[in-house]
Motif scaffolding. Structure first.
Motif, PDB file in Angstrom:
ATOM      1  N   VAL A  77     -75.370  52.523 -64.644  1.00  0.00           N
ATOM      2  CA  VAL A  77     -75.241  52.176 -63.232  1.00  0.00           C
ATOM      3  C   VAL A  77     -75.030  50.672 -63.115  1.00  0.00           C
ATOM      4  O   VAL A  77     -75.910  49.883 -63.474  1.00  0.00           O
ATOM      5  N   GLU A  78     -73.855  50.293 -62.603  1.00  0.00           N
ATOM      6  CA  GLU A  78     -73.527  48.878 -62.441  1.00  0.00           C
ATOM      7  C   GLU A  78     -73.968  48.355 -61.080  1.00  0.00           C
ATOM      8  O   GLU A  78     -74.066  49.117 -60.108  1.00  0.00           O
ATOM      9  N   SER A  79     -74.174  47.071 -61.029  1.00  0.00           N
ATOM     10  CA  SER A  79     -74.452  46.382 -59.773  1.00  0.00           C
ATOM     11  C   SER A  79     -74.064  44.917 -59.931  1.00  0.00           C
ATOM     12  O   SER A  79     -73.830  44.452 -61.046  1.00  0.00           O
ATOM     13  N   GLY A  80     -73.983  44.223 -58.800  1.00  0.00           N
ATOM     14  CA  GLY A  80     -73.753  42.790 -58.841  1.00  0.00           C
ATOM     15  C   GLY A  80     -72.365  42.327 -58.456  1.00  0.00           C
ATOM     16  O   GLY A  80     -72.101  41.127 -58.398  1.00  0.00           O
ATOM     17  N   GLY A  81     -71.465  43.255 -58.193  1.00  0.00           N
ATOM     18  CA  GLY A  81     -70.129  42.847 -57.779  1.00  0.00           C
ATOM     19  C   GLY A  81     -70.134  42.285 -56.367  1.00  0.00           C
ATOM     20  O   GLY A  81     -71.144  42.320 -55.666  1.00  0.00           O
TER      21      GLY A  81
ATOM     22  N   ALA B 277     -62.347  39.282 -74.475  1.00  0.00           N
ATOM     23  CA  ALA B 277     -60.909  39.176 -74.256  1.00  0.00           C
ATOM     24  C   ALA B 277     -60.544  37.694 -74.189  1.00  0.00           C
ATOM     25  O   ALA B 277     -61.334  36.875 -73.691  1.00  0.00           O
ATOM     26  N   ASP B 278     -59.371  37.358 -74.661  1.00  0.00           N
ATOM     27  CA  ASP B 278     -58.954  35.953 -74.666  1.00  0.00           C
ATOM     28  C   ASP B 278     -58.987  35.357 -73.265  1.00  0.00           C
ATOM     29  O   ASP B 278     -59.300  34.176 -73.085  1.00  0.00           O
ATOM     30  N   SER B 279     -58.695  36.168 -72.271  1.00  0.00           N
ATOM     31  CA  SER B 279     -58.589  35.666 -70.904  1.00  0.00           C
ATOM     32  C   SER B 279     -59.935  35.247 -70.311  1.00  0.00           C
ATOM     33  O   SER B 279     -59.961  34.540 -69.291  1.00  0.00           O
ATOM     34  N   VAL B 280     -61.034  35.670 -70.937  1.00  0.00           N
ATOM     35  CA  VAL B 280     -62.349  35.341 -70.367  1.00  0.00           C
ATOM     36  C   VAL B 280     -63.202  34.489 -71.302  1.00  0.00           C
ATOM     37  O   VAL B 280     -64.307  34.079 -70.929  1.00  0.00           O
ATOM     38  N   LYS B 281     -62.708  34.214 -72.499  1.00  0.00           N
ATOM     39  CA  LYS B 281     -63.481  33.417 -73.455  1.00  0.00           C
ATOM     40  C   LYS B 281     -63.834  32.059 -72.857  1.00  0.00           C
ATOM     41  O   LYS B 281     -62.987  31.398 -72.261  1.00  0.00           O
ATOM     42  N   GLY B 282     -65.078  31.684 -73.012  1.00  0.00           N
ATOM     43  CA  GLY B 282     -65.550  30.412 -72.493  1.00  0.00           C
ATOM     44  C   GLY B 282     -66.002  30.472 -71.040  1.00  0.00           C
ATOM     45  O   GLY B 282     -66.582  29.508 -70.535  1.00  0.00           O
ATOM     46  N   ARG B 283     -65.710  31.595 -70.373  1.00  0.00           N
ATOM     47  CA  ARG B 283     -66.109  31.732 -68.968  1.00  0.00           C
ATOM     48  C   ARG B 283     -67.123  32.862 -68.752  1.00  0.00           C
ATOM     49  O   ARG B 283     -67.985  32.761 -67.895  1.00  0.00           O
ATOM     50  N   PHE B 284     -66.992  33.925 -69.536  1.00  0.00           N
ATOM     51  CA  PHE B 284     -67.870  35.093 -69.392  1.00  0.00           C
ATOM     52  C   PHE B 284     -68.818  35.180 -70.576  1.00  0.00           C
ATOM     53  O   PHE B 284     -68.457  34.810 -71.702  1.00  0.00           O
ATOM     54  N   THR B 285     -70.014  35.715 -70.311  1.00  0.00           N
ATOM     55  CA  THR B 285     -70.991  35.923 -71.377  1.00  0.00           C
ATOM     56  C   THR B 285     -71.635  37.289 -71.199  1.00  0.00           C
ATOM     57  O   THR B 285     -72.169  37.591 -70.126  1.00  0.00           O
ATOM     58  N   ILE B 286     -71.599  38.091 -72.259  1.00  0.00           N
ATOM     59  CA  ILE B 286     -72.253  39.393 -72.244  1.00  0.00           C
ATOM     60  C   ILE B 286     -73.602  39.255 -72.948  1.00  0.00           C
ATOM     61  O   ILE B 286     -73.735  38.529 -73.933  1.00  0.00           O
TER      62      ILE B 286
ATOM     63  N   GLY C   4     -66.220  30.224 -58.517  1.00  0.00           N
ATOM     64  CA  GLY C   4     -67.585  30.696 -58.356  1.00  0.00           C
ATOM     65  C   GLY C   4     -68.076  31.541 -59.513  1.00  0.00           C
ATOM     66  O   GLY C   4     -67.348  31.738 -60.501  1.00  0.00           O
ATOM     67  N   SER C   5     -69.293  32.053 -59.357  1.00  0.00           N
ATOM     68  CA  SER C   5     -69.932  32.835 -60.417  1.00  0.00           C
ATOM     69  C   SER C   5     -70.515  34.118 -59.858  1.00  0.00           C
ATOM     70  O   SER C   5     -70.887  34.188 -58.671  1.00  0.00           O
ATOM     71  N   LEU C   6     -70.582  35.111 -60.724  1.00  0.00           N
ATOM     72  CA  LEU C   6     -71.268  36.369 -60.428  1.00  0.00           C
ATOM     73  C   LEU C   6     -71.924  36.858 -61.713  1.00  0.00           C
ATOM     74  O   LEU C   6     -71.431  36.558 -62.812  1.00  0.00           O
ATOM     75  N   ARG C   7     -72.990  37.609 -61.555  1.00  0.00           N
ATOM     76  CA  ARG C   7     -73.587  38.277 -62.710  1.00  0.00           C
ATOM     77  C   ARG C   7     -73.622  39.773 -62.440  1.00  0.00           C
ATOM     78  O   ARG C   7     -74.248  40.222 -61.479  1.00  0.00           O
ATOM     79  N   LEU C   8     -72.950  40.516 -63.306  1.00  0.00           N
ATOM     80  CA  LEU C   8     -72.971  41.966 -63.230  1.00  0.00           C
ATOM     81  C   LEU C   8     -74.110  42.497 -64.088  1.00  0.00           C
ATOM     82  O   LEU C   8     -74.410  41.944 -65.151  1.00  0.00           O
ATOM     83  N   SER C   9     -74.721  43.570 -63.604  1.00  0.00           N
ATOM     84  CA  SER C   9     -75.795  44.211 -64.344  1.00  0.00           C
ATOM     85  C   SER C   9     -75.452  45.678 -64.561  1.00  0.00           C
ATOM     86  O   SER C   9     -74.801  46.304 -63.712  1.00  0.00           O
TER      87      SER C   9
ATOM     88  N   ASN D 185     -83.513  47.841 -71.017  1.00  0.00           N
ATOM     89  CA  ASN D 185     -82.326  48.710 -71.074  1.00  0.00           C
ATOM     90  C   ASN D 185     -81.261  48.242 -70.084  1.00  0.00           C
ATOM     91  O   ASN D 185     -80.743  49.026 -69.280  1.00  0.00           O
ATOM     92  N   MET D 186     -80.961  46.960 -70.164  1.00  0.00           N
ATOM     93  CA  MET D 186     -79.990  46.360 -69.259  1.00  0.00           C
ATOM     94  C   MET D 186     -78.910  45.632 -70.048  1.00  0.00           C
ATOM     95  O   MET D 186     -79.176  45.039 -71.105  1.00  0.00           O
ATOM     96  N   ILE D 187     -77.700  45.673 -69.519  1.00  0.00           N
ATOM     97  CA  ILE D 187     -76.565  44.907 -70.031  1.00  0.00           C
ATOM     98  C   ILE D 187     -76.082  44.017 -68.907  1.00  0.00           C
ATOM     99  O   ILE D 187     -76.020  44.464 -67.749  1.00  0.00           O
ATOM    100  N   TYR D 188     -75.748  42.779 -69.232  1.00  0.00           N
ATOM    101  CA  TYR D 188     -75.317  41.846 -68.218  1.00  0.00           C
ATOM    102  C   TYR D 188     -73.951  41.253 -68.568  1.00  0.00           C
ATOM    103  O   TYR D 188     -73.585  41.166 -69.740  1.00  0.00           O
ATOM    104  N   LEU D 189     -73.256  40.834 -67.547  1.00  0.00           N
ATOM    105  CA  LEU D 189     -72.029  40.068 -67.731  1.00  0.00           C
ATOM    106  C   LEU D 189     -72.085  38.888 -66.776  1.00  0.00           C
ATOM    107  O   LEU D 189     -71.950  39.066 -65.562  1.00  0.00           O
TER     108      LEU D 189
END
Length: 115
Positions: free
Chosen positions: A5-9, A59-68, A16-21, A75-79
């Protein structure tokens, strides 16, 4: 079975910044890798980032900007997404890869980057 179940969009301005969970439940022992995919209108679903045994891939397009990242205790995954660009606009999906084959997907969360 595994449920994701995703959230955070949401809507954010460029730069700006967002964190997806992603909340993971069920037979989590059957999952060996987790990741985030995205799909923009008219485009194919693409891998954004993945994590497996502590190793990450982007992905090359997000390197340096996104962190997983993952929190095994919760039991959570974040972006974490920083310096967002209009081209990051998409429906973002949480994904789990199952031992022996098979995939689990969440329902998706919309990210819109616009001024």
């Amino acid at each position: 079975q595994v449920q994701l179940v995703e959230s955070g969009g949401g809507l954010v301005q460029p730069g700006g910044s967002l964190r997806l969970s992603c909340a993971v439940s069920g037979s989590t022992f059957s999952i060996y890798a987790m990741g985030w995919y995205r799909q923009a209108p008219g485009k194919q679903r693409e891998l954004v980032a993945s994590i497996r045994s502590g190793f990450t891939n982007y992905a090359d397009s997000v390197k340096g900007r996104f962190t997983i990242s993952r929190d095994n205790a919760k039991n959570m995954i974040y972006l974490q997404m920083n310096n967002l660009k209009p081209e990051d606009t998409a429906l973002y999906y949480c994904h789990g890869a199952q031992f022996g084959g098979g995939d689990y997907w969440g329902q998706g969360t919309q990210v819109t980057v616009s001024s």
